[in-house]
Each structure stands twice: as structure tokens, then as C-alpha cells.
Write a protein that holds these residues in place. Structure first.
Motif, PDB file in Angstrom:
ATOM      1  N   ARG A  29       0.380  -0.940   0.346  1.00  0.00           N
ATOM      2  CA  ARG A  29      -0.187  -0.122   0.085  1.00  0.00           C
ATOM      3  C   ARG A  29       1.085   1.721   0.111  1.00  0.00           C
ATOM      4  O   ARG A  29       0.518   1.709  -0.606  1.00  0.00           O
ATOM      5  N   VAL A  30       1.761   1.824   0.817  1.00  0.00           N
ATOM      6  CA  VAL A  30       2.908   2.628   0.585  1.00  0.00           C
ATOM      7  C   VAL A  30       3.680   2.903  -0.328  1.00  0.00           C
ATOM      8  O   VAL A  30       4.016   3.946  -0.561  1.00  0.00           O
ATOM      9  N   PHE A  31       3.927   1.921  -1.209  1.00  0.00           N
ATOM     10  CA  PHE A  31       4.785   1.445  -2.271  1.00  0.00           C
ATOM     11  C   PHE A  31       3.754   1.596  -3.468  1.00  0.00           C
ATOM     12  O   PHE A  31       4.316   2.893  -4.068  1.00  0.00           O
ATOM     13  N   GLU A  32       2.454   2.186  -3.042  1.00  0.00           N
ATOM     14  CA  GLU A  32       1.253   2.234  -4.373  1.00  0.00           C
ATOM     15  C   GLU A  32       1.633   4.199  -3.761  1.00  0.00           C
ATOM     16  O   GLU A  32       1.546   4.459  -5.164  1.00  0.00           O
ATOM     17  N   HIS A  33       1.722   4.310  -2.809  1.00  0.00           N
ATOM     18  CA  HIS A  33       1.411   5.712  -2.684  1.00  0.00           C
ATOM     19  C   HIS A  33       2.654   6.167  -3.197  1.00  0.00           C
ATOM     20  O   HIS A  33       2.096   7.310  -3.561  1.00  0.00           O
ATOM     21  N   LEU A  34       3.931   5.806  -3.105  1.00  0.00           N
ATOM     22  CA  LEU A  34       4.959   7.033  -3.170  1.00  0.00           C
ATOM     23  C   LEU A  34       4.477   6.709  -4.833  1.00  0.00           C
ATOM     24  O   LEU A  34       5.043   8.407  -5.275  1.00  0.00           O
ATOM     25  N   ARG A  35       4.316   5.768  -5.160  1.00  0.00           N
ATOM     26  CA  ARG A  35       4.494   5.502  -7.015  1.00  0.00           C
ATOM     27  C   ARG A  35       3.454   7.423  -7.385  1.00  0.00           C
ATOM     28  O   ARG A  35       3.752   7.714  -8.368  1.00  0.00           O
ATOM     29  N   ARG A  36       1.841   7.048  -6.758  1.00  0.00           N
ATOM     30  CA  ARG A  36       1.467   8.034  -7.143  1.00  0.00           C
ATOM     31  C   ARG A  36       1.742   9.352  -6.695  1.00  0.00           C
ATOM     32  O   ARG A  36       1.794  10.040  -7.095  1.00  0.00           O
ATOM     33  N   ALA A  37       2.485   9.525  -5.362  1.00  0.00           N
ATOM     34  CA  ALA A  37       3.061  10.937  -5.394  1.00  0.00           C
ATOM     35  C   ALA A  37       4.207  11.499  -5.763  1.00  0.00           C
ATOM     36  O   ALA A  37       4.285  12.316  -6.609  1.00  0.00           O
ATOM     37  N   LEU A  38       4.992  10.154  -6.316  1.00  0.00           N
ATOM     38  CA  LEU A  38       5.642  10.539  -7.676  1.00  0.00           C
ATOM     39  C   LEU A  38       5.106  10.818  -9.112  1.00  0.00           C
ATOM     40  O   LEU A  38       5.497  12.104  -9.192  1.00  0.00           O
TER      41      LEU A  38
END
Length: 349
Positions: free
Chosen positions: A214-223
Motif C-alpha cells: 500500500r505504501v509503495f503504491e502511495h509513493l508511486r502515485r506521489a512521484l
């Protein structure tokens, strides 16, 4: 701390460590009126403290999506930390230091460290475990392990980097409350990380906590939100680990010659250059050779203990939720977040 960035670069060069060190400064983007106000306050506070190298940039100088400016700090460098630590280890072994890996410490006492294979004695034992300090029962409430996770993209062509506007050696962040940070790597990848992983009951630290989809996906979206030109880039690497957070969010260095125990830590994620300064300061405290480092404000500081469970579990995870809410609140209202002000004492703000 400003001088220590150059000291790390000097040490890397002197030891011949290929750690991709490049001092390009850092850009902290502002993407809302509330973030702009926070940036202006930070620059003003730095100048009051005599740190005058921060530069407030306008929208014409930045390319991040939605950014109306940035703060540029030249006292920051990019480094490949795995290469750095391996290079430092090789240097120590080459000078005769005995380095034992895969040897867990299960108990620390004055002048003594106990492992499953035996006991090591020394005039001084240095506690420098950071987010792993709570794995020793005696020190469980001395540090809170909060996880920060990272991703890296595939290498991007120079044309994309020209559009993004990040040069080699530059790092970046912005003024959101749920912290993010990143760099352009030597091989033209984004390395990008941030908070978002929850705190685990009892200050538990486990390898599987390093990965949270979930956090990895959050980081991908934030980038992708920050740099739309990178939205289609494949994520090739994912990793993470615990940061060490003291109760007052105050890093410290101390040495007790009576017990032979010394300590350095509490960097809350800002440890790469801070550990260099802490190591040099510890060397003075242990040997008795004093310079201005021994008089720095963090020397001798001892943070209070964290409260017993369930208070850390409730507080840390409430703080995480509050920082997420604070970013939404500021995007909607355009003003500084009330949630962030309420939770500030807990989250170190």
C-alpha cells in the motif's frame, strides 16, 4: 551540520569510495499557499540562526507539477548509501578492525556485549542502533521505530530529466506533512521515499515490515503527481527500514565514562551526514581530545523514555493519520492545517 556535508565528501574521496557523491543541493517545492508560508517561515528562521544560504525561488525556477516555487539549500548532496557503508567497512577492515556480521547483540551492559556465540568486552560500548535499539529489551522505550519506505524507477532518458528540471546531484522534497524525499541517481533513476507505513505494537522490528504494498503504491502515485513526466516509468526496486525516533525528537550524543557506555542516535531519518558528525564527536568524548564538537548542543542530552503501550501504538498511528488529513486539509482550505498544529508536539513539528 552544514560543514559535515563537505566532510562526508572529503572522506569518500580520501578513502576512494565510489558512492556517487555529488553535491547539487536540495529543492523543497511549495505547492500550495500553506506550503509557501511554511517555506517562508523556514527561511526566516534559518536566517535568525545565522544559516543564510537558503534561497527562496519563484515559479519560473521549478518544474514540479503545481509548484509555485521552492527553497533551494546548497548544503546537500546525493550519495548511494549502500556503496558508502560497504566502502567504509572495507576501509576499516583494511586497517585491522575486526568486523563481525550476522552476530546479533542480545544484551548490552557496562563494558560488555553478549551475543549467541559469546561475550565481547571493551573499555567502551557504543550504542548506535537507531531504529533497531528497541530490539534490546532494556532499551525498548528509548527509541520508537517508525518505518520509511522507498522505490526506485527504471533509468529515464536525459530528455525526460530536462523536462523535469533536476540536475545530477540534486535531491528534492516538498512541504507536505506526510514526508517525501527523493533524488536523481547517478544512473538516471528516481529514488523516492516517504512515510506512510504504520507503527507496529511493542516497537516490533521485523524484515517483512520493510515491504508494504500500500505504501509503495502511495509513493508511486506521489512521484507521478510531482513529476507527471515520470508517471509511466516502471518501478524496479522497493525497500524500506525503521527510523529511530526519540521521545522529544532530539538527536543526542553522550558518553558515560563510569559505565563505559556511549550513545549516538535519534536522527529521525536525517542520519547519513549526522552519523559522521556524531562519530567524530563520540571520538572526542571517549578519548578526551576536545574541540568545538564536544560543546555542541546535542552533547549530553538524554531524551525521556516513550510511554508504555498502548500509548505509542495509539499515538504514532494517530499521528500518521493526522498528517495525511493535514495535507488534505491544506489542499482544500489553502491555509495551515489545524490537525498539524494539534499533533505537532507528538510528531516533532
Amino acid at each position: 551540520m552544514v560543514d559535515t556535508v563537505d566532510e562526508v565528501g572529503r572522506a569518500v574521496a580520501e578513502l576512494g569510495i565510489d558512492a556517487d557523491f555529488a553535491k547539487g543541493g536540495t529543492l523543497a517545492y511549495t505547492r500550495s499557499p500553506a506550503q509557501r508560508a511554511a517555506a517562508e517561515a523556514e527561511v526566516a528562521e534559518a536566517r535568525r540562526l545565522g544559516v543564510d544560504q537558503l534561497e527562496l525561488l519563484g515559479p519560473e525556477a521549478v518544474a514540479a507539477a503545481g509548484a509555485d516555487g521552492a527553497v533551494f539549500d546548497p548544503a546537500c548532496a546525493r550519495v548511494q548509501p549502500a556503496r558508502l557503508v560497504r566502502g567504509l567497512a572495507r576501509s576499516l577492515v583494511g586497517r585491522g578492525v575486526a568486523l563481525y556480521e550476522r552476530t546479533p547483540a542480545i544484551e548490552v551492559a557496562p563494558h560488555r556485549v553478549t551475543s549467541p556465540s559469546g561475550t565481547v568486552t571493551a573499555d567502551t560500548v557504543v550504542l548506535a542502533l537507531e531504529g533497531y535499539l528497541p530490539t534490546l529489551p532494556r532499551f525498548r522505550r528509548r527509541m520508537l521505530p517508525l518505518y520509511s519506505l522507498m522505490i526506485a524507477t527504471e533509468p529515464l532518458p536525459d530528455t525526460v530529466w530536462d523536462e523535469i528540471g533536476l540536475r545530477h546531484g540534486q535531491t528534492f522534497t516538498d512541504y507536505r506533512h506526510l514526508l517525501v524525499y527523493g533524488q536523481r541517481t547517478a544512473d538516471n533513476r528516481f529514488a523516492f521515499g516517504g512515510r506512510g507505513a504504520r507503527y507496529h505494537w511493542g516497537s516490533s522490528v521485523r524484515p517483512d515490515y520493510d515491504r508494504a504494498p500500500r505504501v509503495f503504491e502511495h509513493l508511486r502515485r506521489a512521484l507521478a503527481d510531482l513529476f507527471p513526466a515520470a508517471a509511466g516509468a516502471a518501478v524496479t526496486h522497493r525497500w524500506g527500514g525503521p527510523l529511530g525516533v526519540p521521545r522529544d525528537w532530539h538527536a543526542s550524543v553522550w558518553h558515560d565514562p563510569r559505565t563505559g557506555v556511549a550513545f549516538a542516535g535519534g536522527y529521525v531519518g536525517d542520519g547519513l551526514s549526522t552519523t559522521n558528525l556524531a562519530g567524530r564527536t563520540l571520538a572526542e568524548l571517549i578519548t578526551g581530545d576536545r574541540t568545538e564538537l564536544s560543546a555542541l548542543p546535542w552533547v549530553g542530552h538524554v531524551s525521556p523514555r516513550w510511554e508504555p503501550e498502548p500509548l505509542p501504538f495509539l499515538g504514532a498511528n494517530a499521528g500518521l493519520a493526522a498528517m495525511t488529513l493535514a495535507d488534505v486539509e491544506e489542499r482544500v482550505t489553502g491555509r495551515g492545517s489545524l490537525a498539524a498544529r494539534v499533533m505537532g508536539p507528538l510528531t516533532g513539528a
